[in-house]
Design an enzyme around this catalytic site. Structure first.
Site, PDB file in Angstrom:
ATOM      1  CG  ASP A   1      -4.445  10.116  58.013  1.00  0.00           C
ATOM      2  OD1 ASP A   1      -3.718  11.018  57.586  1.00  0.00           O
ATOM      3  OD2 ASP A   1      -4.142   9.432  59.013  1.00  0.00           O
TER       4      ASP A   1
ATOM      5  CD  GLU B   1      -6.533  13.563  56.060  1.00  0.00           C
ATOM      6  OE1 GLU B   1      -5.327  13.666  56.342  1.00  0.00           O
ATOM      7  OE2 GLU B   1      -7.433  13.562  56.934  1.00  0.00           O
TER       8      GLU B   1
ATOM      9  CG  ASP C   1     -11.158  16.988  58.453  1.00  0.00           C
ATOM     10  OD1 ASP C   1      -9.936  16.789  58.599  1.00  0.00           O
ATOM     11  OD2 ASP C   1     -11.885  17.444  59.349  1.00  0.00           O
TER      12      ASP C   1
ATOM     13  CD  GLU D   1     -10.875  13.373  59.014  1.00  0.00           C
ATOM     14  OE1 GLU D   1      -9.914  13.744  59.710  1.00  0.00           O
ATOM     15  OE2 GLU D   1     -12.062  13.565  59.330  1.00  0.00           O
TER      16      GLU D   1
END
Length: 238
Positions: A52, A124, A121, A48
């Site tokens: 991101d 990502e 989450d 994650e």
């Protein structure tokens, strides 16, 4: 790993088949799952973190190339819209990522499969896993294919969330910063339940009227009407 057929269908929706199934499993594994299966040692938190940053770059690059005359502040706001939690949750649901998540029984019973934060989450993490399994060009192509045309996505989202800002952006390049004004045209109801009517003007031309329980809400409603008017005029002129 989730059911093999579910994973197969999921990868078809992604438009990509993982070379390393372990990476995909890690992306789909919520931290709670380790409580139920001690043989699983990795969950999606690290992916994650990576995903991101990869997603931010993909959106930054695409917005920079698509909106060649926009300033940094506008580009930053649009990137924030496209990468915020609610938007990513919607993207995850579009891909039916929720069907593939590995959750503990307690998390599943508590509705974790539909929990927005978990879906965000996992989305990502999926981007991070794709980046590690392929390369930047591949994950960029995939992510942008999921989003579809960014301008279309942004038009609907920006108009809904910040119609006054969107209207100002349309008007400012041609008419300047002070061309728009909002005027309260009517106030009704008792003090505890006021209803306001607000008109928005471009110089002396009225573009729209909106109503709401506060001046702010009424101004936003008027701006939405004005955006529709201008959009219809632009379509008719083509």
């Amino acid at each position: 790993m989730a059911n093999a057929d579910i994973i197969h269908d999921f990868q078809k929706r992604l438009g990509y088949e993982f070379r390393s199934p372990a990476l995909l499993q890690e992306a789909l594994t919520h931290g709670s799952y380790l409580q139920d299966d001690p043989t699983v040692v990795a969950h999606n938190q690290r992916l994650e973190f990576l995903g991101d940053s990869v997603l931010q770059f993909i959106l930054t690059d695409s917005l920079f190339r698509s909106y060649t005359t926009e300033r940094e502040g506008v580009l930053s706001r649009r990137r924030a819209i496209l990468s915020k939690g609610g938007f990513l949750t919607e993207m995850a649901r579009d891909l039916r990522l929720d069907e593939c998540l590995l959750l503990s029984k307690s998390e599943h019973d508590a509705g974790g499969r539909s929990r927005a934060s978990i879906l965000e989450d996992a989305f990502e993490a999926l981007v991070g896993a794709l980046y590690l399994d392929s390369d930047l060009a591949t994950v960029q192509r995939l992510v942008l294919s999921w989003y579809g045309p960014l301008e279309k996505r942004l038009t609907h989202t920006e108009d809904a969330e910040n119609p006054k800002g969107r209207l100002q952006e349309l008007i400012q390049p041609v008419h300047g910063n002070t061309a728009l004004r909002y005027e309260v045209t009517d106030t009704t109801g008792p003090k505890h339940a006021r209803e306001y009517a607000v008109a928005v003007f471009l110089h002396d031309r009225q573009l729209g009227v909106g109503n709401g329980p506060s001046k702010k809400v009424a101004e936003e409603a008027a701006a939405r009407v004005a955006l529709t008017v201008l959009e219809n005029e632009r379509a008719s002129a083509k």
